[in-house]
Design an enzyme around this catalytic site. Structure first.
Site, PDB file in Angstrom:
ATOM      1  N   ASP A 198       0.801  -1.225   0.107  1.00  0.00           N
ATOM      2  CA  ASP A 198      -0.059  -0.197   0.007  1.00  0.00           C
ATOM      3  C   ASP A 198       0.932   1.202  -0.076  1.00  0.00           C
ATOM      4  OD1 ASP A 198      -2.772   1.620   0.470  1.00  0.00           O
ATOM      5  OD2 ASP A 198      -1.433   2.173   2.292  1.00  0.00           O
ATOM      6  N   MET A 279      -6.894   6.005   3.514  1.00  0.00           N
ATOM      7  CA  MET A 279      -6.911   7.588   2.889  1.00  0.00           C
ATOM      8  C   MET A 279      -5.828   7.651   1.887  1.00  0.00           C
ATOM      9  SD  MET A 279      -9.847   8.694   3.352  1.00  0.00           S
ATOM     10  CE  MET A 279      -9.763  10.300   2.456  1.00  0.00           C
ATOM     11  N   ARG A 280      -4.849   6.782   2.032  1.00  0.00           N
ATOM     12  CA  ARG A 280      -3.704   6.786   1.183  1.00  0.00           C
ATOM     13  C   ARG A 280      -4.206   6.832  -0.410  1.00  0.00           C
ATOM     14  NH1 ARG A 280      -0.469   3.711   3.657  1.00  0.00           N
ATOM     15  NH2 ARG A 280       0.722   5.441   4.611  1.00  0.00           N
ATOM     16  N   ALA A 281      -5.016   6.008  -0.677  1.00  0.00           N
ATOM     17  CA  ALA A 281      -5.611   5.561  -2.046  1.00  0.00           C
ATOM     18  C   ALA A 281      -5.806   6.975  -2.720  1.00  0.00           C
ATOM     19  CB  ALA A 281      -6.430   4.553  -2.110  1.00  0.00           C
ATOM     20  N   VAL A 284      -2.990   9.676  -3.036  1.00  0.00           N
ATOM     21  CA  VAL A 284      -2.085   9.402  -4.243  1.00  0.00           C
ATOM     22  C   VAL A 284      -2.727   9.326  -5.505  1.00  0.00           C
ATOM     23  CG1 VAL A 284      -0.824   7.409  -5.344  1.00  0.00           C
ATOM     24  CG2 VAL A 284      -0.884   7.693  -2.952  1.00  0.00           C
TER      25      VAL A 284
END
Length: 692
Positions: A198, A279-281, A284
């Site tokens: 991830d 929330m990284r998706a 990014v």
């Protein structure tokens, strides 16, 4: 590891195909904040070639003289450890390509105390590592899936934060570490952990082209490069310069790209629609969409930018179990995005100049030489722009019906199965931790106790030609009694090579669980094979989490097959297991002999890894002369080789012959009846045998 300036090699624009990989690399070059790219693919697909070629396209950097951390003369880092030694002058150098080998240590990655200075003068001096060398350049990790988890975590933390912080051995240092992070891996050699996967911003799946004409063009270009690298490089020089200029123009336009609230909302809808965790998706995808817009010379993020970013940022983040192949449902993506643009407002004024495109570049001779290429790659068009007849469609058409996942065949009413049946496994169950007995010395993992390169320090040992982390206190203690005899003057400690001590650390190792499964006609009842497959899948899931290796041998008909060589790739293992058919005679001896040979070879390849053999059979050897005595002899061979084993008796029915019990005695292995344990119980048997 080597840290070198980018040198002339195979041109990036000469690579045929791999449009997604070219686009992902370009976006990370435009915006390192995207978080790097992970390139997943089978061997021989130009992964390393593309990464090394990208380094030659990165713009040169200006650095301050006397700075080991590559500070920019126009904006030096006030917190740079070398701030006191910064000089007014500067110079320009090519962007660095720093390659991190699999065997690198933590000291080499983040830097550490300069041991020579500390022992000679007593001063604390920080020696920079690879993260400092890669600042404002490209950091390349080949076979990143074989790198230890904590080192991958260090790399990804630095890539995300743009700084590296070192707190160890009396050293407290923080320095800038902004670089383009690229990792490559072959999934057949094992997977990255989900939490590490991830952390990569983008991921790309690539495979070798199946079109013979495209493969032929790849061979032509490679042979032409090997025959005359200079002439081949000159052929693509103009296109390389144009692509490099396009990267520079996109970098300059990046700060002016408008990401509207409507576009952010649409990105959130896409990430929620694919049920990605965290929330990284979202972050990014937003950064990649902005970079994609800048790459195409736009000042506003459009629907196509979000779609391109989602295709690269979401496949490795969607919610799935480890046995599912990575990928993204593009039909669902289009459905969520809809047909309207996220921001109906006009482009901001003034419009940005369109950056030069590699498509319109290059001399006439280069275009003429490439005119007959069967498929355009980065040399012929901008990365990421697919052909009208997408290669994925041709690949899909070439898949034979036999490649589809086999369907389960119900058992007949009389309990006897047809000659060949395929049973599907149920969902895997969670297994408890099982450990090999004693203290091993295998590869660092997460299962059994062992002396490894990681863990808590429990002692020290002389170097004796070995390499590893130095035990500083033990080294000083070894040298201290000899200072007078060595004529020490002043405070400097006098050291000899035999004074150095290495730290002995106790951690955990990974193990090998080798299954030897009877797939003959007597085992072909669907329910019985379903139990066996579910147990193996459960242990594969556990191995995936704990970095074990798992192998699978099956025997049926007239021989045995190494269905799955020892591996850490659960995706390959699960697919092979699901497709496993059953039926025919029972060549038990051949299965045991193949198990013995497989374990023998594994001991040669990895002598420190401990193994456990699990034989799943009813013991009815029916193939070849003297089938049963030969099986018992093979079991004795395994016992003489000191192979720890478990025999799971799958014999059912009112009248039993007890042949599997005799086999367990010959193997000096634990015996258990399958009728007493279900699929979950089989995993308990393996766990108990390992802990015995």
């Amino acid at each position: 590891m080597t840290s070198t300036s980018a040198s002339t090699g195979f041109p990036f624009t000469a690579i045929v195909g791999s449009e997604d990989m070219a686009l992902a690399l370009a976006l990370c070059a435009v915006s390192p904040a995207v978080g790097g790219v992970l390139v997943r693919g089978e061997k021989g697909t130009a992964k390393s070639t593309a990464v090394r070629a990208l380094a030659a396209l990165l713009p040169a950097v200006s650095v301050l003289a006397g700075c080991r951390f590559s500070c920019d003369p126009s904006a030096p880092d006030p917190r740079c450890p070398d701030a006191d030694s910064h000089q007014a002058s500067g110079h320009t150098r090519p962007a660095r390509l720093v390659e991190l080998p699999v065997g690198a240590t933590e000291d080499r990655v983040i830097g550490s105390l300069d041991l020579q200075q500390a022992l000679a003068t007593g001063s604390t001096v920080y020696e920079p590592g690879l993260l400092a060398a890669a600042h404002r350049g490209l950091l390349y990790v080949d076979e990143v899936n074989l790198l230890h988890d904590h080192l991958v975590d260090l790399l990804l933390d630095a890539a995300a934060m743009g700084r590296s912080t070192v707190e160890r051995e009396g050293v407290s240092v923080a320095h800038a570490a902004r670089f383009v992070l690229v990792g490559t891996m072959n999934p057949e050699e094992g997977e990255l952990r989900p939490q590490l996967l991830d952390r990569f911003g983008l991921t790309v799946e690539i495979s070798a082209p199946r079109d013979p004409q495209v493969r032929a063009e790849v061979v032509r270009r490679r042979l032409a490069y090997d025959a005359d690298p200079v002439a081949f490089t000159d052929r693509f020089a103009d296109m390389e310069q144009a692509l490099s200029a396009r990267i520079i123009a996109a970098q300059a336009a990046l700060a002016h790209v408008q990401l509207s609230d409507a576009a952010i909302t649409k990105i959130a809808e896409v990430c929620a629609g694919f049920e990605v965790d965290g929330m990284r998706a979202d972050i990014v995808t937003a950064r990649a969409a902005v970079a994609h817009a800048a790459w195409h010379g736009r000042l506003r993020v459009l629907r196509e930018d979000i779609r391109a970013a989602a295709r690269l940022a979401l496949p490795h983040r969607r919610r799935r179990n480890p046995f599912d192949a990575p990928g993204l449902d593009e039909n669902l993506l289009d459905q969520i995005l809809g047909d309207t643009e996220p921001d109906p407002e006009p482009d901001p004024e003034p419009p940005a100049p369109t950056p030069p495109d590699a498509t319109d570049s290059g001399d006439d001779s280069a275009d003429q030489q490439s005119a007959n290429a069967p498929q355009s790659g980065p040399a012929d068009k901008a990365p990421g722009e697919p052909e009208a007849n997408d290669s994925k469609a041709s690949e899909a058409e070439s898949v034979e019906p036999e490649a589809a996942e086999p369907q389960s065949t119900p058992a007949p009413a009389n309990g006897k199965a047809p000659a060949n049946t395929t049973a599907s496994a149920a969902d895997p169950v969670r297994t408890k931790l099982f450990k090999a007995p004693g203290l091993g010395a295998g590869e660092a993992g997460r299962r059994s106790r062992a002396i490894t390169t990681l863990g808590r320090t429990v002692g020290s040992t002389p170097t004796a030609g070995h390499r590893g982390p130095v035990h500083l206190l033990a080294t000083i203690r070894a040298a201290a009694p000899h200072q007078v005899a060595r004529g020490r003057v002043g405070t400097a400690l006098m050291l000899r090579p035999n004074d150095f001590r290495l730290a002995v650390r106790e951690g955990r190792e990974s193990n090998l669980v080798l299954f030897c499964v009877d797939a003959s006609g007597s085992m072909a009842a669907r329910r019985r094979m379903e139990q066996v497959k579910t147990a193996v899948l459960s242990l594969l899931m556990d191995a995936y989490q704990r970095r074990d290796k798992v192998g699978l041998i099956t025997f049926r008909g007239d021989g045995a097959t190494l269905t799955l060589p020892p591996t850490s790739s659960v995706e390959v293992a699960a697919r092979r297991l699901q497709e496993l058919p059953a039926g025919g005679r029972t060549p038990l001896a051949e299965g045991l002999l193949m198990a013995a040979e497989t374990l023998r070879l594994e001991r040669i390849r990895d002598p420190k890894r401990r193994a456990l053999l699990v034989v799943v059979t009813d013991g009815r050897a029916t193939f070849g002369p003297r089938a049963l005595p030969r099986s018992l002899q093979a079991g004795g061979l395994l016992a003489d080789s000191h192979v720890a084993g478990v025999v799971v008796d799958c014999e059912t029915g009112r009248f039993r012959m007890g042949l599997a019990a005799g086999l367990s005695e010959a193997m000096r292995a634990q015996y258990i009846a399958l009728g007493e344990v279900g699929a979950a119980g089989l995993t308990d048997v393996v766990r108990a045998a390992s802990a015995a």
